[in-house]
Motif scaffolding. Structure first.
Motif, PDB file in Angstrom:
ATOM      1  N   PRO B  82      10.548   3.537  -2.442  1.00  9.87           N
ATOM      2  CA  PRO B  82      10.051   4.622  -1.590  1.00  9.87           C
ATOM      3  C   PRO B  82       8.967   4.192  -0.619  1.00  9.87           C
ATOM      4  CG  PRO B  82       9.129   4.813  -3.787  1.00  9.87           C
ATOM      5  CD  PRO B  82      10.078   3.662  -3.824  1.00  9.87           C
ATOM      6  N   GLU B  83       8.831   4.993   0.404  1.00  9.82           N
ATOM      7  CA  GLU B  83       7.764   4.806   1.376  1.00  9.82           C
ATOM      8  C   GLU B  83       6.420   5.000   0.679  1.00  9.82           C
ATOM      9  OE1 GLU B  83       7.848   7.855   4.288  1.00  9.82           O
ATOM     10  OE2 GLU B  83       6.612   6.755   5.712  1.00  9.82           O
ATOM     11  N   GLY B  84       5.442   4.179   1.044  1.00  9.12           N
ATOM     12  CA  GLY B  84       4.116   4.324   0.457  1.00  9.12           C
ATOM     13  C   GLY B  84       4.052   3.817  -0.974  1.00  9.12           C
ATOM     14  N   ARG B  85       5.063   3.052  -1.382  1.00  6.05           N
ATOM     15  CA  ARG B  85       5.100   2.296  -2.642  1.00  6.05           C
ATOM     16  C   ARG B  85       5.217   3.145  -3.903  1.00  6.05           C
ATOM     17  NH1 ARG B  85       0.329  -0.073   0.106  1.00  6.05           N
ATOM     18  NH2 ARG B  85       1.314  -1.271   1.755  1.00  6.05           N
ATOM     19  N   GLU B 139       0.545  -7.124  -2.452  1.00  2.00           N
ATOM     20  CA  GLU B 139       1.003  -7.289  -3.832  1.00  2.00           C
ATOM     21  C   GLU B 139       1.620  -5.989  -4.354  1.00  2.00           C
ATOM     22  OE1 GLU B 139      -2.384 -10.602  -5.093  1.00  2.00           O
ATOM     23  OE2 GLU B 139      -2.729  -8.463  -5.437  1.00  2.00           O
ATOM     24  N   GLN B 140       1.022  -4.861  -3.942  1.00  2.00           N
ATOM     25  CA  GLN B 140       1.588  -3.578  -4.371  1.00  2.00           C
ATOM     26  C   GLN B 140       2.991  -3.379  -3.816  1.00  2.00           C
ATOM     27  OE1 GLN B 140      -0.933  -0.188  -3.808  1.00  2.00           O
ATOM     28  NE2 GLN B 140      -2.577  -1.037  -5.043  1.00  2.00           N
ATOM     29  N   GLN B 141       3.192  -3.805  -2.553  1.00  2.00           N
ATOM     30  CA  GLN B 141       4.531  -3.691  -1.974  1.00  2.00           C
ATOM     31  C   GLN B 141       5.507  -4.583  -2.748  1.00  2.00           C
ATOM     32  OE1 GLN B 141       5.585  -1.521   0.389  1.00  2.00           O
ATOM     33  NE2 GLN B 141       7.613  -2.276  -0.126  1.00  2.00           N
ATOM     34  N   MET B 142       5.011  -5.749  -3.200  1.00  2.00           N
ATOM     35  CA  MET B 142       5.876  -6.638  -3.996  1.00  2.00           C
ATOM     36  C   MET B 142       6.250  -5.969  -5.312  1.00  2.00           C
ATOM     37  SD  MET B 142       4.065 -10.309  -3.520  1.00  2.00           S
ATOM     38  CE  MET B 142       3.584 -10.866  -1.901  1.00  2.00           C
ATOM     39  N   GLU B 160      10.337   1.643   4.795  1.00  2.00           N
ATOM     40  CA  GLU B 160       9.116   1.135   5.429  1.00  2.00           C
ATOM     41  C   GLU B 160       8.365   0.099   4.598  1.00  2.00           C
ATOM     42  OE1 GLU B 160       7.128   2.881   8.191  1.00  2.00           O
ATOM     43  OE2 GLU B 160       8.539   4.466   8.642  1.00  2.00           O
ATOM     44  N   PRO B 161       8.982  -1.044   4.315  1.00  2.00           N
ATOM     45  CA  PRO B 161       8.293  -2.060   3.518  1.00  2.00           C
ATOM     46  C   PRO B 161       7.098  -2.675   4.238  1.00  2.00           C
ATOM     47  CG  PRO B 161      10.361  -2.931   4.354  1.00  2.00           C
ATOM     48  CD  PRO B 161      10.338  -1.466   4.676  1.00  2.00           C
ATOM     49  N   SER B 162       7.053  -2.562   5.563  1.00  2.00           N
ATOM     50  CA  SER B 162       5.968  -3.236   6.277  1.00  2.00           C
ATOM     51  C   SER B 162       4.768  -2.324   6.488  1.00  2.00           C
ATOM     52  CB  SER B 162       6.467  -3.721   7.635  1.00  2.00           C
ATOM     53  OG  SER B 162       6.669  -2.616   8.489  1.00  2.00           O
ATOM     54  N   CYS B 163       4.874  -1.087   6.010  1.00  2.00           N
ATOM     55  CA  CYS B 163       3.847  -0.077   6.279  1.00  2.00           C
ATOM     56  C   CYS B 163       2.468  -0.521   5.787  1.00  2.00           C
ATOM     57  CB  CYS B 163       4.260   1.235   5.607  1.00  2.00           C
ATOM     58  SG  CYS B 163       3.111   2.551   5.867  1.00  2.00           S
ATOM     59  N   GLY B 164       1.541  -0.668   6.720  1.00  2.00           N
ATOM     60  CA  GLY B 164       0.165  -0.976   6.357  1.00  2.00           C
ATOM     61  C   GLY B 164      -0.095  -2.392   5.881  1.00  2.00           C
ATOM     62  N   PRO B 167       0.495  -8.829   9.285  1.00  2.00           N
ATOM     63  CA  PRO B 167       1.698  -9.432   9.883  1.00  2.00           C
ATOM     64  C   PRO B 167       2.294 -10.574   9.054  1.00  2.00           C
ATOM     65  CG  PRO B 167       0.055  -9.066  11.561  1.00  2.00           C
ATOM     66  CD  PRO B 167      -0.589  -8.678  10.263  1.00  2.00           C
ATOM     67  N   ILE B 168       1.437 -11.408   8.468  1.00  2.00           N
ATOM     68  CA  ILE B 168       1.972 -12.558   7.737  1.00  2.00           C
ATOM     69  C   ILE B 168       2.730 -12.105   6.489  1.00  2.00           C
ATOM     70  CG2 ILE B 168      -0.194 -12.934   6.480  1.00  2.00           C
ATOM     71  CD1 ILE B 168       0.504 -15.984   6.804  1.00  2.00           C
ATOM     72  N   ILE B 169       2.253 -10.996   5.877  1.00  2.00           N
ATOM     73  CA  ILE B 169       2.934 -10.487   4.681  1.00  2.00           C
ATOM     74  C   ILE B 169       4.212  -9.752   5.075  1.00  2.00           C
ATOM     75  CG2 ILE B 169       2.671  -8.972   2.682  1.00  2.00           C
ATOM     76  CD1 ILE B 169      -0.319  -9.698   2.814  1.00  2.00           C
ATOM     77  N   VAL B 170       4.185  -9.082   6.236  1.00  2.00           N
ATOM     78  CA  VAL B 170       5.395  -8.449   6.743  1.00  2.00           C
ATOM     79  C   VAL B 170       6.483  -9.504   6.904  1.00  2.00           C
ATOM     80  CG1 VAL B 170       6.415  -7.243   8.713  1.00  2.00           C
ATOM     81  CG2 VAL B 170       4.131  -6.612   7.915  1.00  2.00           C
TER      82      VAL B 170
END
Lengths: 317, 234
Positions: B82-85, B139-142, B160-164, B167-170
């Protein structure tokens, strides 16, 4: 010593302690008489109600004020069928009646969140009490009912049995996949649904299991009361006390609610006998202080101090 | 593998989705792009069973799913990140991941899947005992992605995995999405980061005001004048 052996040694100590306590509790009526058993019955009633309340509300965060409803259904069941059936059946029926009521109520209302759910569950207690009162006066033409009488030792053993079963159930839920799902619902309900938890099913089922124990203990409690009417059976005290006791003891562990219920019941007994007129006032003040200064309950507070002591020892050595 | 056929959906009286039809095939990355409020999250919530379409049909692996509850859809092999993890903040990283394997189909193999997820995100292995809320955003997105993969999905919807994220983690996230495709997992990717999304996706749909206004191969869409103006700022 590595962590696993340390852990197994720790759990071995725990099991020994629990086992010893139960042996002591089982033999207690044989070497004390009178008051000790009566006091322990009161404590067990609240321990069972509190632990059942924590089973559902502690993990999911849904604040239920329905314990008095389920407790009362147990009491009334006992009054209605206690004279007809053998007592173990009465207890079972009392529990099952609450279980079924909880499934009906849960399926209807567990979509409500926060304060709405709390208010509805409280309204349920009132609804049942007043409906029963109306029924008793209009239809049966009485106000209350007499319940079969049992001696204190028998009541005590029934309570102890229910308590052991409840403890086992709570322990099994806590350490299972089902317990994990319950906690996930409490923390992020939408995400729990995303990961494949049948959110409504898990909530309703747990609500019903906790109601079963409240009903069962109610049907035993009825025999101690000997005479009941709708307002004795559905007294709101039995909704608020378990919540207060759980908060006081701490809902994070299994023994927190038990310790909270035991201490507050004993305190209530002392205050009633010594300061009968102002006991609620003192009791209230203690609760307010506990909520303000013990955010994780008594057990959480002790754990914090314990951890701090351990850390200090660690630094010293 | 996923067929969405002429669905309409409402929020109360307001229609949020208008006659949407789309397909995702095996081992393909399909992107859904569009501005804020276009209805992207509404659309994926409808697909994963959190919302009900008022009309239309959704099929997953040949089975009709628009009348199923979300937990049954997960059981079929569709996973929604989900969006926002939406992590479980006071549970450990490991417990969060284990929750991802909640369905009966995968619970037995959760240790094996857990190892695979740790191999994909080595930092999570090091942090497995930490509470999820103490992790950094990346890390939370991971954890969110790992939790979604724990159900061993055939189709992964990633909102939206890149949300917030930095850039390097995106960049890292897009790398992982590419490697999931090579493992044969179909991906339905919702993004606002249109440039990078179109670079990785095979095909894309453009959603505007609840309607699909464009679809096609990503390479063609990048050349499209309208996309260049509206989303790439060229």
């Amino acid at each position: 010593m590595d962590i696993t052996t340390l852990k197994s040694k720790k759990s071995l100590i725990w099991w020994t302690v629990i086992f010893t306590i139960f042996i002591l509790l089982i033999f207690l009526p044989f070497y004390t008489q009178g008051y000790a058993v009566v006091l322990l019955i009161s404590i067990l009633v609240y321990v069972i109600l509190t632990l059942s309340w924590v089973m559902f509300s502690g993990s999911t965060g849904y604040m239920s004020l329905a314990p008095a409803a389920f407790f009362g259904v147990g009491i009334y069941t006992s009054a209605l069928i206690g004279k007809v059936f053998p007592f173990p059946i009465t207890v079972l029926v009392g529990g099952m009646a609450s279980f079924i009521l909880a499934i009906l109520v849960g399926a209807l209302t567990l979509r409500l969140k926060g304060i709405y759910f709390a208010i509805f569950t409280f309204g349920l207690v009132m609804l049942i009490a007043y409906s029963l009162l109306f029924f008793e006066i209009q239809v049966t033409g009485t106000r209350g009912r007499f319940v079969i009488v049992m001696d204190y030792n028998t009541i005590y053993f029934y309570m102890l049995g229910i308590f052991m079963l409840l403890l086992l159930t709570t322990y099994l839920i806590k350490n299972s996949k089902y317990g994990l799902a319950l906690r996930s619902i409490g923390q992020e309900e939408d995400a729990a649904a995303h990961t494949g938890v049948n959110v409504v099913g898990v909530k309703v089922m747990t609500f019903a299991i906790s109601a079963f124990f409240m009903g069962a203990v109610g049907s035993v409690m009825a025999t101690k009361l000997t005479y009941i009417d709708p307002f004795i059976a559905f007294s709101t005290t039995y909704s608020f006390m378990p919540v207060a006791m759980a908060i006081f003891g701490g809902t994070g562990s299994l023994y927190g609610p038990i310790i909270g219920a035991a201490i507050l019941t004993y305190l209530e007994e002392i205050l009633i006998t010594k300061f009968a007129e102002v006991y609620m006032l003192i009791f209230g003040a203690i609760l307010v202080a506990a909520i303000l200064y013990l955010p994780d309950g008594l057990v959480g507070f002790i754990q914090k101090i314990w951890r701090r002591l351990m850390e200090r020892n660690h630094v010293d050595t | 593998m996923l067929h969405v056929n002429h669905i309409n959906a409402f929020y109360g009286k307001i229609q949020a989705l208008w006659d949407i039809s789309l397909n995702v095939h095996e081992a393909e990355v399909v992107a859904l792009v569009g501005a804020n409020g276009a209805g992207k999250t509404t659309l994926v919530n409808t697909i994963s069973g959190l919302l009900r379409p008022t009309s239309g049909l959704i099929e997953f692996l040949g089975k009709r799913v628009d009348d199923l509850k979300s937990h049954s859809i997960v059981e079929l092999g569709m996973s929604h990140i989900p969006e926002g993890r939406m992590l479980f903040p006071n549970m450990s990283v490991r417990e969060n991941l284990e929750m991802g394997a909640y369905t009966k189909r995968v619970w037995k193999n959760k240790h094996k899947t857990l190892e695979q997820v740790y191999d994909l995100f080595p930092v999570l292995r090091a942090r497995q005992r930490q509470l999820a809320r103490t992790l950094s955003g990346g890390e939370q997105q991971m954890v969110a992605m790992g939790r979604g993969l724990m159900s061993n999905p055939k189709l992964c919807i990633i909102d939206e995995p890149s949300c917030g994220l930095a850039p390097i983690i995106v960049q890292e996230m897009f790398g992982i999405i590419g490697s999931l495709r090579s493992q044969g997992i179909a991906i339905f990717l919702i993004e606002q980061n249109v440039q990078q999304t179109l670079e990785i996706a095979n095909r894309a749909y453009v959603l505007e005001n609840g309607r699909l206004i464009l679809e096609g191969n990503s390479q063609d869409l990048i050349q499209e004048e309208m996309i260049k103006k509206a989303y790439l700022g060229l």
